[in-house]
Design an enzyme around this catalytic site. Structure first.
Site, PDB file in Angstrom:
ATOM      1  N   SER A   1       0.827  -1.197   0.000  1.00 43.30           N
ATOM      2  CA  SER A   1       0.000   0.000   0.000  1.00 43.30           C
ATOM      3  C   SER A   1       0.865   1.253   0.000  1.00 43.30           C
ATOM      4  O   SER A   1       1.670   1.469   0.910  1.00 43.30           O
ATOM      5  CB  SER A   1      -0.903   0.023   1.233  1.00 43.30           C
ATOM      6  OG  SER A   1      -1.574   1.260   1.326  1.00 43.30           O
TER       7      SER A   1
ATOM      8  N   HIS B   1      -1.264  -1.235  -4.162  1.00 47.40           N
ATOM      9  CA  HIS B   1      -2.543  -0.861  -3.564  1.00 47.40           C
ATOM     10  C   HIS B   1      -2.598   0.652  -3.374  1.00 47.40           C
ATOM     11  O   HIS B   1      -1.721   1.234  -2.729  1.00 47.40           O
ATOM     12  CB  HIS B   1      -2.710  -1.571  -2.215  1.00 47.40           C
ATOM     13  CG  HIS B   1      -4.064  -1.449  -1.614  1.00 47.40           C
ATOM     14  ND1 HIS B   1      -5.120  -2.261  -1.968  1.00 47.40           N
ATOM     15  CD2 HIS B   1      -4.545  -0.609  -0.663  1.00 47.40           C
ATOM     16  CE1 HIS B   1      -6.185  -1.940  -1.271  1.00 47.40           C
ATOM     17  NE2 HIS B   1      -5.866  -0.923  -0.471  1.00 47.40           N
TER      18      HIS B   1
ATOM     19  N   ASP C   1      -4.946   3.664  -1.951  1.00 44.60           N
ATOM     20  CA  ASP C   1      -6.102   4.047  -1.145  1.00 44.60           C
ATOM     21  C   ASP C   1      -6.556   5.443  -1.529  1.00 44.60           C
ATOM     22  O   ASP C   1      -5.843   6.427  -1.317  1.00 44.60           O
ATOM     23  CB  ASP C   1      -5.747   4.020   0.346  1.00 44.60           C
ATOM     24  CG  ASP C   1      -5.555   2.615   0.867  1.00 44.60           C
ATOM     25  OD1 ASP C   1      -6.466   1.789   0.681  1.00 44.60           O
ATOM     26  OD2 ASP C   1      -4.500   2.331   1.459  1.00 44.60           O
TER      27      ASP C   1
ATOM     28  N   MET D   1      -8.999   8.270  -0.657  1.00 44.56           N
ATOM     29  CA  MET D   1      -9.822   8.726   0.469  1.00 44.56           C
ATOM     30  C   MET D   1     -10.244  10.173   0.239  1.00 44.56           C
ATOM     31  O   MET D   1      -9.451  10.989  -0.235  1.00 44.56           O
ATOM     32  CB  MET D   1      -9.044   8.620   1.777  1.00 44.56           C
ATOM     33  CG  MET D   1      -8.484   7.248   2.080  1.00 44.56           C
ATOM     34  SD  MET D   1      -7.649   7.243   3.688  1.00 44.56           S
ATOM     35  CE  MET D   1      -6.842   5.636   3.638  1.00 44.56           C
TER      36      MET D   1
ATOM     37  N   HIS E   1      -8.507   1.138  -4.148  1.00 43.20           N
ATOM     38  CA  HIS E   1      -9.458   0.924  -3.060  1.00 43.20           C
ATOM     39  C   HIS E   1     -10.128   2.263  -2.779  1.00 43.20           C
ATOM     40  O   HIS E   1      -9.508   3.170  -2.218  1.00 43.20           O
ATOM     41  CB  HIS E   1      -8.702   0.399  -1.832  1.00 43.20           C
ATOM     42  CG  HIS E   1      -9.552   0.194  -0.631  1.00 43.20           C
ATOM     43  ND1 HIS E   1      -9.013  -0.092   0.611  1.00 43.20           N
ATOM     44  CD2 HIS E   1     -10.894   0.220  -0.446  1.00 43.20           C
ATOM     45  CE1 HIS E   1      -9.985  -0.215   1.493  1.00 43.20           C
ATOM     46  NE2 HIS E   1     -11.131  -0.029   0.879  1.00 43.20           N
TER      47      HIS E   1
ATOM     48  N   MET F   1     -12.251   4.569  -0.866  1.00 43.28           N
ATOM     49  CA  MET F   1     -12.895   4.875   0.417  1.00 43.28           C
ATOM     50  C   MET F   1     -13.482   6.268   0.302  1.00 43.28           C
ATOM     51  O   MET F   1     -12.973   7.238   0.869  1.00 43.28           O
ATOM     52  CB  MET F   1     -11.877   4.762   1.548  1.00 43.28           C
ATOM     53  CG  MET F   1     -11.484   3.325   1.849  1.00 43.28           C
ATOM     54  SD  MET F   1     -10.227   3.176   3.124  1.00 43.28           S
ATOM     55  CE  MET F   1      -8.759   3.166   2.088  1.00 43.28           C
TER      56      MET F   1
ATOM     57  N   MET G   1     -11.915  -5.406   5.638  1.00 42.71           N
ATOM     58  CA  MET G   1     -11.058  -4.503   6.381  1.00 42.71           C
ATOM     59  C   MET G   1     -10.735  -5.107   7.748  1.00 42.71           C
ATOM     60  O   MET G   1     -11.640  -5.520   8.474  1.00 42.71           O
ATOM     61  CB  MET G   1     -11.743  -3.147   6.561  1.00 42.71           C
ATOM     62  CG  MET G   1     -11.947  -2.360   5.280  1.00 42.71           C
ATOM     63  SD  MET G   1     -10.387  -1.933   4.459  1.00 42.71           S
ATOM     64  CE  MET G   1      -9.557  -0.966   5.732  1.00 42.71           C
TER      65      MET G   1
ATOM     66  N   ASP H   1      -7.032  -6.117   4.524  1.00 41.57           N
ATOM     67  CA  ASP H   1      -6.359  -4.821   4.479  1.00 41.57           C
ATOM     68  C   ASP H   1      -6.421  -4.180   5.856  1.00 41.57           C
ATOM     69  O   ASP H   1      -7.509  -3.915   6.368  1.00 41.57           O
ATOM     70  CB  ASP H   1      -7.051  -3.924   3.443  1.00 41.57           C
ATOM     71  CG  ASP H   1      -6.420  -2.544   3.334  1.00 41.57           C
ATOM     72  OD1 ASP H   1      -5.405  -2.278   3.994  1.00 41.57           O
ATOM     73  OD2 ASP H   1      -6.960  -1.721   2.567  1.00 41.57           O
TER      74      ASP H   1
END
Length: 219
Positions: free
Chosen positions: A8, A32, A34, A36, A65, A67, A136, A174
């Site tokens: 990540s 990965h 993220d 957000m 991913h 979020m 998660m 994760d």
């Protein structure tokens, strides 16, 4: 199960993302990312322009991913940009079937994420629409959190549901995945492992990926 490691970049140096990606090139299965938005989770990271830049900078497939609020609107764009996998959250999507199908239609693997307190059984009927189920193992929003052992029984139940339906669905975990926790995750049934600090806080991130893979295979 074939073990896959997805470092990540949330734990990487954001000023040197191309170089950080290169540090795990040849050993990582995925990178990965993220995304957000400071609404769905209390943190703000990066968005589609940075993902597009990473896609140009690294040959490692990108595992996005999301979020974010309203993933139904934004998720297909990440797939269209070239991400290999795009994951939306059950808690944020209002039309998950439509969005998961749009992700697939755009050429990416469809991922579906559940927060620690979200039941997996509720979404059993959606399994045919999913290429990867993400559980998660921390509350989403920040890296470096302590692994939540309470999620492990859910990993086991999720693996049983996947086996029951006979689909080729990857089971990703994760949050807090490290040398101390990855064997337990693998033993519970996970086969794709997101690791942030365990990789990028190491002196040699590539070796850290190799070590994590070896530990997961012991389970």
């Amino acid at each position: 199960m074939a073990v896959q490691i997805s470092p990540s970049i949330l734990s990487a140096d954001f000023a040197r993302l191309a170089e950080e990606a290169a540090r795990v090139e040849g050993v990582a299965d995925w990178l990965h990312v993220d995304v957000m938005d400071n609404h769905f989770v209390p943190n703000l990271t990066l968005g589609l322009p940075v993902v597009e830049a990473l896609l140009r900078a690294t040959p490692i497939p990108i595992d996005c991913h999301l979020m974010i609020e309203d993933p139904d609107r934004w998720a297909p764009g990440y797939a269209e940009a070239g991400a290999g996998s795009v994951t939306i959250h059950a808690e944020a999507s209002k039309a998950p079937v439509r969005t998961l199908r749009a992700i697939r239609q755009a050429g990416a693997r469809s991922g579906f994420a559940l927060n620690p307190a979200t039941s997996v059984e509720v979404y059993e009927d959606l399994l045919p629409e999913i290429d990867m189920l993400l559980l998660m193992t921390v509350e989403p929003g920040f890296g470096g959190q302590r692994f939540l052992d309470v999620v492990l029984p859910k990993v086991t139940r999720a693996r049983a549901l996947i086996e029951k339906h006979g689909g080729e669905i990857w089971l990703q975990v994760d949050g807090g995945v490290s040398a101390e926790t990855i064997e337990r995750c693998a033993a519970a049934g996970a086969d794709v492992f997101v690791a942030g600090n365990a990789v990028y806080a190491a002196d040699d991130p590539a070796q850290a990926v190799r070590d994590l893979r070896a530990l997961a295979r012991l389970a």
